[in-house]
Scaffold this active site. Structure first.
Site, PDB file in Angstrom:
ATOM      1  N   PRO A 182     105.191  -6.147  -5.248  1.00  0.00           N
ATOM      2  CA  PRO A 182     104.082  -6.974  -5.711  1.00  0.00           C
ATOM      3  C   PRO A 182     103.190  -7.424  -4.567  1.00  0.00           C
ATOM      4  O   PRO A 182     103.666  -7.660  -3.449  1.00  0.00           O
ATOM      5  CB  PRO A 182     104.777  -8.165  -6.384  1.00  0.00           C
ATOM      6  CG  PRO A 182     106.113  -8.241  -5.714  1.00  0.00           C
ATOM      7  CD  PRO A 182     106.500  -6.815  -5.415  1.00  0.00           C
ATOM      8  N   GLU A 199      96.226   3.056   3.530  1.00  0.00           N
ATOM      9  CA  GLU A 199      97.556   2.961   4.144  1.00  0.00           C
ATOM     10  C   GLU A 199      98.434   4.126   3.694  1.00  0.00           C
ATOM     11  O   GLU A 199      99.148   4.736   4.502  1.00  0.00           O
ATOM     12  CB  GLU A 199      98.185   1.623   3.784  1.00  0.00           C
ATOM     13  CG  GLU A 199      97.423   0.445   4.347  1.00  0.00           C
ATOM     14  CD  GLU A 199      97.913  -0.896   3.834  1.00  0.00           C
ATOM     15  OE1 GLU A 199      97.607  -1.919   4.464  1.00  0.00           O
ATOM     16  OE2 GLU A 199      98.610  -0.931   2.793  1.00  0.00           O
ATOM     17  N   PRO A 233      93.795   1.918  -0.408  1.00  0.00           N
ATOM     18  CA  PRO A 233      94.479   3.209  -0.540  1.00  0.00           C
ATOM     19  C   PRO A 233      94.661   3.934   0.788  1.00  0.00           C
ATOM     20  O   PRO A 233      95.324   4.972   0.843  1.00  0.00           O
ATOM     21  CB  PRO A 233      93.527   3.997  -1.440  1.00  0.00           C
ATOM     22  CG  PRO A 233      92.173   3.492  -1.055  1.00  0.00           C
ATOM     23  CD  PRO A 233      92.359   2.017  -0.726  1.00  0.00           C
ATOM     24  N   MET A 268     107.252  -9.218   2.949  1.00  0.00           N
ATOM     25  CA  MET A 268     105.968  -9.004   3.622  1.00  0.00           C
ATOM     26  C   MET A 268     106.138  -8.055   4.801  1.00  0.00           C
ATOM     27  O   MET A 268     107.182  -8.038   5.445  1.00  0.00           O
ATOM     28  CB  MET A 268     105.412 -10.332   4.147  1.00  0.00           C
ATOM     29  CG  MET A 268     104.844 -11.258   3.075  1.00  0.00           C
ATOM     30  SD  MET A 268     103.407 -10.575   2.221  1.00  0.00           S
ATOM     31  CE  MET A 268     102.271 -10.331   3.598  1.00  0.00           C
ATOM     32  N   GLY A 269     105.103  -7.273   5.067  1.00  0.00           N
ATOM     33  CA  GLY A 269     105.062  -6.470   6.283  1.00  0.00           C
ATOM     34  C   GLY A 269     105.920  -5.227   6.260  1.00  0.00           C
ATOM     35  O   GLY A 269     106.202  -4.676   7.329  1.00  0.00           O
ATOM     36  N   GLU A 270     106.316  -4.751   5.074  1.00  0.00           N
ATOM     37  CA  GLU A 270     107.181  -3.571   5.020  1.00  0.00           C
ATOM     38  C   GLU A 270     106.552  -2.408   4.251  1.00  0.00           C
ATOM     39  O   GLU A 270     107.258  -1.474   3.878  1.00  0.00           O
ATOM     40  CB  GLU A 270     108.527  -3.931   4.395  1.00  0.00           C
ATOM     41  CG  GLU A 270     109.395  -4.817   5.272  1.00  0.00           C
ATOM     42  CD  GLU A 270     110.852  -4.799   4.857  1.00  0.00           C
ATOM     43  OE1 GLU A 270     111.708  -4.492   5.707  1.00  0.00           O
ATOM     44  OE2 GLU A 270     111.124  -5.065   3.661  1.00  0.00           O
ATOM     45  N   GLU A 306      91.878  -7.777   6.767  1.00  0.00           N
ATOM     46  CA  GLU A 306      90.799  -7.780   7.746  1.00  0.00           C
ATOM     47  C   GLU A 306      91.317  -7.922   9.177  1.00  0.00           C
ATOM     48  O   GLU A 306      90.821  -7.277  10.097  1.00  0.00           O
ATOM     49  CB  GLU A 306      89.818  -8.914   7.443  1.00  0.00           C
ATOM     50  CG  GLU A 306      89.078  -8.783   6.124  1.00  0.00           C
ATOM     51  CD  GLU A 306      89.864  -9.286   4.929  1.00  0.00           C
ATOM     52  OE1 GLU A 306      89.367  -9.189   3.801  1.00  0.00           O
ATOM     53  OE2 GLU A 306      91.017  -9.773   5.122  1.00  0.00           O
TER      54      GLU A 306
END
Length: 421
Positions: A269, A330, A328, A301-303, A59
């Site tokens: 994951p 992204e 979906p 995270m963030g990749e 969000e």
């Protein structure tokens, strides 16, 4: 019911404070900023300020285009963004465009305890507030509304189950709660119908803000390095997977290796801390790259912007198990051909739109997964055309952030005076 909630939340404050400390030990709260959960930490700048509340990572990133549109239309505006997770607090500053730095402030949202919410509002005094998707906290909304601060519900969504439960057991409570919003911008036509049936007013035409989000960023050097390590191998990315899915995906990948012996499967994951349990394979969180083996675990995270760009096919997680699916859109923005399972309830509008546009493929069970992935690998031109169709469908909402920004700013006068209802 709202009065009972107000009373119970006040009584629960000591237990909530204890739970916050417990969550610190699990890295679910930031110990240095724990006071923000009780409404402390206000540092209101002069001038107009709009408060935007987003639950978590998805969000908070979805409102980036909205914040850019707000900033472009009001150069004097400051935006306060509150979230409830450590991950969102860490990721949001990394994703802010340069134009928003210094104009966007982040705080953890106060829990829905009357005294804590009052302290937060006393300190920040927002000129308007926008709550994203389904963040409906009774005490917070009541206190904000009671101070005359105009409220908007942005990208509003409500599931069939929740709407049915409210309609059956608490129709008056739902009507009162939704009635506090001056403006409701529903995510989809289905959400609009459910909200209207519960008594919501001020509904605008539907539009999904997540369709307008920018493509996920990537570190160019990291992408070059990863592609070099992969070489010419075909890559299947299992994105944002949940427990129970990885074994099914690996079984399908094992079937594919009969025809594509060099196939590399990347498991990413949804909760990176699960990386260690997913098998004996190189793990990105340990600084390792993919080797010659069939599996690579991307437990960071963030990749996702990096991983989608490196993949030939993406499987969207949370959809082979009854979780409701992950985002979906992204993959669609980055031109990565995608496939998902039967459980896409959380993204029903997006998945349905992509399928109707020919921009995705759906399987009903794990048994069909290997055959569908094999077809996509066998016909790369068709897969590329599917990815282009997905990108074209996603781009259809490009004007939504501007429309949402103008509607939100219309609630606030030019000098910060609230527009009268």
């Amino acid at each position: 019911m709202s009065g009972a909630w107000h009373h119970l939340a006040g009584l629960a404050a000591p237990a909530l404070r204890w739970n916050l400390r417990r969550r610190v030990a699990r890295d679910k709260e930031d110990p240095a900023r724990l006071a923000e959960r009780e409404g402390h930490g206000a540092a209101r700048p002069p001038g107009r300020l709009i408060w935007l509340h987003a639950a978590s990572v998805g969000e908070s990133l979805a409102i980036l285009p909205l914040m850019e549109a707000l900033a472009a239309r009001d150069p004097a505006l400051t935006m306060l963004v509150t979230t409830g997770t450590v991950t969102s607090a860490r990721l949001l500053p990394q994703r802010l465009p340069d134009a928003l730095r210094g104009r966007v402030l982040h705080r953890y949202a106060p829990l829905d305890v009357p005294a804590w919410v009052a302290r937060f509002l006393d300190g920040w005094r927002p000129d308007a507030a926008g709550f994203v998707e389904s963040e409906l906290w009774p005490n917070t909304l009541a206190a904000t509304h009671g101070r005359g601060i105009p409220l908007a519900l942005l990208n509003a969504r409500i599931s069939d189950r929740t709407a049915a439960r409210w309609g059956r057991w608490a129709p008056g409570f739902a009507r009162d709660l939704l009635g506090r919003f001056r403006l409701i911008m529903p995510r989809s036509a289905q959400d609009a119908a459910r909200l209207q049936a519960l008594g919501a007013q001020g509904l605008t035409p539907p539009g999904d803000l997540k369709l307008a989000a920018p493509p996920l960023p990537v570190d160019a050097a990291a992408l070059t390095e990863l592609r070099g390590a992969i070489g010419g191998r075909p890559v299947l990315l299992a994105a944002s997977t949940h427990p129970g899915e990885e074994a099914q995906i690996m079984a399908a990948a094992a079937e594919l290796r009969g025809s594509w012996p060099q196939l590399l499967t990347i498991l990413a994951p949804r909760h990176p801390e699960r990386g260690a349990e997913l098998g004996e394979a190189p793990r990105r969180s340990l600084g390792q790259g993919p080797d010659a083996g069939p599996l690579y675990i991307a437990d960071t995270m963030g990749e996702m912007g990096l991983l989608y760009r490196a993949a030939d096919i993406a499987f969207i997680g949370g959809s082979l198990v009854p979780h409701g699916g992950q985002n979906p859109l992204e993959a669609a923005r980055l031109g990565c051909p995608m496939i998902f399972g039967p459980h896409m309830e959380n993204f029903q509008e997006a998945s349905g739109g992509l399928l109707a546009a020919g921009g995705a493929r759906q399987v009903q069970d794990a048994a069909a997964l290997a055959a569908t992935m094999a077809d996509m690998l066998t016909h790369p031109d068709a897969s590329a055309a599917m990815a282009r169709a997905a990108g074209a469908w996603v781009s259809s909402a490009s004007d939504l952030p501007g429309r949402m920004a103008e509607a939100l700013l219309a609630l606030v006068g030019p000098d910060g005076a609230v527009e009268k209802a």
